[in-house]
Structures are given as structure tokens and as C-alpha cells.
Design a protein around this motif. Sequence first.
Motif, PDB file in Angstrom:
ATOM      1  N   ILE A   6       1.020  -1.141  -0.002  1.00  0.00           N
ATOM      2  CA  ILE A   6       0.090  -0.136  -0.060  1.00  0.00           C
ATOM      3  C   ILE A   6       0.924   1.065  -0.091  1.00  0.00           C
ATOM      4  CG2 ILE A   6      -1.608   1.272   1.294  1.00  0.00           C
ATOM      5  CD1 ILE A   6      -2.698  -1.493   2.539  1.00  0.00           C
ATOM      6  N   ILE A   7       0.603   1.982  -0.986  1.00  0.00           N
ATOM      7  CA  ILE A   7       1.617   3.333  -1.125  1.00  0.00           C
ATOM      8  C   ILE A   7       0.540   4.458  -1.209  1.00  0.00           C
ATOM      9  CG2 ILE A   7       3.231   4.566  -2.779  1.00  0.00           C
ATOM     10  CD1 ILE A   7       3.854   1.801  -3.769  1.00  0.00           C
ATOM     11  N   PRO A   8       0.854   5.242   0.070  1.00  0.00           N
ATOM     12  CA  PRO A   8      -0.030   6.374   0.204  1.00  0.00           C
ATOM     13  C   PRO A   8       0.561   7.615  -0.565  1.00  0.00           C
ATOM     14  CG  PRO A   8       1.688   6.280   1.823  1.00  0.00           C
ATOM     15  CD  PRO A   8       1.786   5.041   1.232  1.00  0.00           C
ATOM     16  N   ILE A   9      -0.639   8.345  -1.384  1.00  0.00           N
ATOM     17  CA  ILE A   9      -0.154   9.295  -2.194  1.00  0.00           C
ATOM     18  C   ILE A   9      -1.214  10.415  -2.003  1.00  0.00           C
ATOM     19  CG2 ILE A   9      -0.138   9.901  -4.520  1.00  0.00           C
ATOM     20  CD1 ILE A   9       0.222   7.032  -5.532  1.00  0.00           C
ATOM     21  N   VAL A  10      -0.705  11.621  -1.947  1.00  0.00           N
ATOM     22  CA  VAL A  10      -1.575  12.685  -1.543  1.00  0.00           C
ATOM     23  C   VAL A  10      -1.666  13.673  -2.887  1.00  0.00           C
ATOM     24  CG1 VAL A  10      -2.017  15.029  -0.346  1.00  0.00           C
ATOM     25  CG2 VAL A  10      -1.219  12.917   0.992  1.00  0.00           C
ATOM     26  N   LYS A  42       5.957   7.489   4.948  1.00  0.00           N
ATOM     27  CA  LYS A  42       6.154   8.481   4.161  1.00  0.00           C
ATOM     28  C   LYS A  42       4.995   8.349   2.968  1.00  0.00           C
ATOM     29  CE  LYS A  42      10.885   9.649   5.146  1.00  0.00           C
ATOM     30  NZ  LYS A  42      12.149   9.754   4.591  1.00  0.00           N
ATOM     31  N   TYR A  43       4.509   9.689   2.817  1.00  0.00           N
ATOM     32  CA  TYR A  43       3.457   9.528   1.467  1.00  0.00           C
ATOM     33  C   TYR A  43       4.067  10.246   0.314  1.00  0.00           C
ATOM     34  CZ  TYR A  43       2.454  14.027   3.324  1.00  0.00           C
ATOM     35  OH  TYR A  43       2.287  15.403   3.778  1.00  0.00           O
ATOM     36  N   ILE A  44       3.710  10.200  -0.942  1.00  0.00           N
ATOM     37  CA  ILE A  44       4.030  10.656  -2.036  1.00  0.00           C
ATOM     38  C   ILE A  44       3.331  11.995  -2.354  1.00  0.00           C
ATOM     39  CG2 ILE A  44       4.575  10.525  -4.580  1.00  0.00           C
ATOM     40  CD1 ILE A  44       4.827   7.639  -4.221  1.00  0.00           C
ATOM     41  N   LEU A  45       3.781  12.915  -2.350  1.00  0.00           N
ATOM     42  CA  LEU A  45       3.111  14.222  -2.681  1.00  0.00           C
ATOM     43  C   LEU A  45       3.113  14.524  -4.067  1.00  0.00           C
ATOM     44  CD1 LEU A  45       1.520  16.852  -1.563  1.00  0.00           C
ATOM     45  CD2 LEU A  45       3.869  17.775  -1.446  1.00  0.00           C
ATOM     46  N   LEU A  46       1.896  14.649  -4.870  1.00  0.00           N
ATOM     47  CA  LEU A  46       1.702  15.303  -6.043  1.00  0.00           C
ATOM     48  C   LEU A  46       1.133  16.652  -6.036  1.00  0.00           C
ATOM     49  CD1 LEU A  46       0.450  11.923  -7.691  1.00  0.00           C
ATOM     50  CD2 LEU A  46       2.554  12.566  -7.814  1.00  0.00           C
ATOM     51  N   ASP A  47       2.132  17.669  -6.121  1.00  0.00           N
ATOM     52  CA  ASP A  47       1.609  19.010  -6.032  1.00  0.00           C
ATOM     53  C   ASP A  47       1.494  19.502  -7.378  1.00  0.00           C
ATOM     54  OD1 ASP A  47       0.959  21.654  -5.501  1.00  0.00           O
ATOM     55  OD2 ASP A  47       3.082  21.923  -4.317  1.00  0.00           O
ATOM     56  N   VAL A  48      -0.053  19.686  -7.731  1.00  0.00           N
ATOM     57  CA  VAL A  48      -0.345  20.039  -8.922  1.00  0.00           C
ATOM     58  C   VAL A  48       0.462  21.278  -9.566  1.00  0.00           C
ATOM     59  CG1 VAL A  48      -2.271  20.855 -10.792  1.00  0.00           C
ATOM     60  CG2 VAL A  48      -2.526  18.937  -8.776  1.00  0.00           C
ATOM     61  N   ARG A  49       0.651  22.254  -8.768  1.00  0.00           N
ATOM     62  CA  ARG A  49       1.225  23.488  -8.958  1.00  0.00           C
ATOM     63  C   ARG A  49       2.610  23.574  -9.444  1.00  0.00           C
ATOM     64  NH1 ARG A  49       2.130  27.617  -4.711  1.00  0.00           N
ATOM     65  NH2 ARG A  49       3.156  25.850  -3.576  1.00  0.00           N
ATOM     66  N   SER A  50       3.365  22.420  -8.931  1.00  0.00           N
ATOM     67  CA  SER A  50       4.829  22.072  -9.274  1.00  0.00           C
ATOM     68  C   SER A  50       4.903  21.553 -10.679  1.00  0.00           C
ATOM     69  CB  SER A  50       5.380  21.316  -8.544  1.00  0.00           C
ATOM     70  OG  SER A  50       4.781  19.595  -8.587  1.00  0.00           O
ATOM     71  N   TYR A  51       3.827  21.261 -11.620  1.00  0.00           N
ATOM     72  CA  TYR A  51       4.018  20.765 -12.913  1.00  0.00           C
ATOM     73  C   TYR A  51       3.942  21.885 -13.708  1.00  0.00           C
ATOM     74  CZ  TYR A  51       3.687  16.171 -11.113  1.00  0.00           C
ATOM     75  OH  TYR A  51       3.832  15.002 -10.175  1.00  0.00           O
ATOM     76  N   ASP A  52       4.847  22.047 -14.810  1.00  0.00           N
ATOM     77  CA  ASP A  52       4.760  23.069 -15.778  1.00  0.00           C
ATOM     78  C   ASP A  52       3.695  22.550 -16.854  1.00  0.00           C
ATOM     79  OD1 ASP A  52       5.866  23.648 -18.740  1.00  0.00           O
ATOM     80  OD2 ASP A  52       6.388  25.199 -17.360  1.00  0.00           O
ATOM     81  N   GLU A  53       2.995  23.608 -17.345  1.00  0.00           N
ATOM     82  CA  GLU A  53       1.795  23.574 -18.249  1.00  0.00           C
ATOM     83  C   GLU A  53       2.236  22.772 -19.575  1.00  0.00           C
ATOM     84  OE1 GLU A  53      -0.267  27.013 -19.130  1.00  0.00           O
ATOM     85  OE2 GLU A  53      -0.378  27.586 -17.150  1.00  0.00           O
ATOM     86  N   ASN A  54       3.384  23.052 -20.054  1.00  0.00           N
ATOM     87  CA  ASN A  54       3.860  22.384 -21.336  1.00  0.00           C
ATOM     88  C   ASN A  54       3.812  20.939 -21.015  1.00  0.00           C
ATOM     89  OD1 ASN A  54       3.436  24.738 -23.012  1.00  0.00           O
ATOM     90  ND2 ASN A  54       5.577  25.481 -22.352  1.00  0.00           N
ATOM     91  N   ASP A  55       4.731  20.817 -19.960  1.00  0.00           N
ATOM     92  CA  ASP A  55       5.063  19.279 -19.677  1.00  0.00           C
ATOM     93  C   ASP A  55       3.823  18.517 -19.370  1.00  0.00           C
ATOM     94  OD1 ASP A  55       7.824  20.052 -19.769  1.00  0.00           O
ATOM     95  OD2 ASP A  55       8.011  20.343 -17.354  1.00  0.00           O
TER      96      ASP A  55
END
Length: 208
Positions: A6-10, A42-55
Amino acid sequence: MSLPAIIPIVLYNGEAEWTTPLEFKGMLHDAPIFGENVLNFKYILLDVRSYDENDLLEISNLIASIFYIDRSTKNMKEMVDRLKRLTETLNKLSNKEFGLFTNWFKRIVLKRFPDKKRKELEDIINQAKPKEAEKMISPLGESIERHLRKAEEEGIEKGMEKGMEKGMEEGAKEKAVEVAKKLLQMGMPIDKVAEITGLSQEEMKEIK
């Protein structure tokens, strides 16, 4: 018997910077006292703001598409533009992925619209077919843009109505003050003038 991993992701799409500890025990009170006996991970944080639009556009998958749209859900005009740019990407999704995207769009994005408008937009989405995203995006965008124009026009109209009401109130107040001044000059008691003009005792004292 072994258990599955089980891998926690936020997934975070807020505007403020994420400051919560990435380690679970960092959020517990007096955790150091109990050492290794404290439940921790520890959980994996996926911060939408950190992704570049073109990427996000280049990744061209379901999650990237949701991230890309989710960054603009507070600005409907920008969201419509982004939706149009996603046409090619959405056409590449599998039938299942396309269904997941449209379900997410209906549950998250469309909840910002009033019931009647939301039903209209949901009907457009429900008729959409995988590999034919442009047939969904075009009428969807047009409908949302009409809604935004109508809301803007109604806002301007309401603003004008309030301005007229305020102007009329101010005009009536000025007229009452003029009448009060004349009545006071004629020797009429303050209480009587206030009763006739509708002005308060404080206003009458200022006039006198």
C-alpha cells in the motif's frame, strides 16, 4: 500470507504552499517519546502547482489531463481554453480513461455551475464518445462561454440598478434636508420637522 503493498499518495491542488510534513509521525504529538514504536510512513506528494503546463500537455495521459484542467477550475474562461488545447490528448485516451476523465469533469468542474446549467453541460458530456473529443469540447466550450457572458451582463445590470437606487435615495435625502432647513427657518420645532421629513434627530441637529 503476505499482504499487498500500500503506497500512500496525496494529490494537492491548493494555492498555498504545502507545508505539512511528508512523514506521518511528523504530524503526531510527542512522537519522539515513543521512538520506533510509533506507526510511521512517508507519503508521495503530487503538487499540481509544481508541474509545468507544457510538460503536462506533452505527457498526454489521463492524470496529466486532470492536472492541467484542475489548475484553472477557478477561472472558467481559462479552463475552456485549456480544454480546447486538450483535444488531441483526450482523443488518445482509451475508452475507460476517457470515461474516467468525463466523470471527474462532471463531479468536480461542473459542480461550480447552477443546477439548470450543470444539467445542460452534463447532457453534452454524456453524448461524448472516445476518440471524438472535439465533438464534446466545442459545444461544451460554447455553452460555458454563453453562461459567463450572461453572468457578466447580469452583473453589470444589477450594478446599474443599485447605482440608480442609491442615486434616488441620495436625491430624496437632499430634498428632505432642503425642506427641513426651510421649516426650521420658519420656526417649526425640531421634533415636528423630523416627523415631516423623516430625518433623524442627529441629522436635524446637524442641519440646525
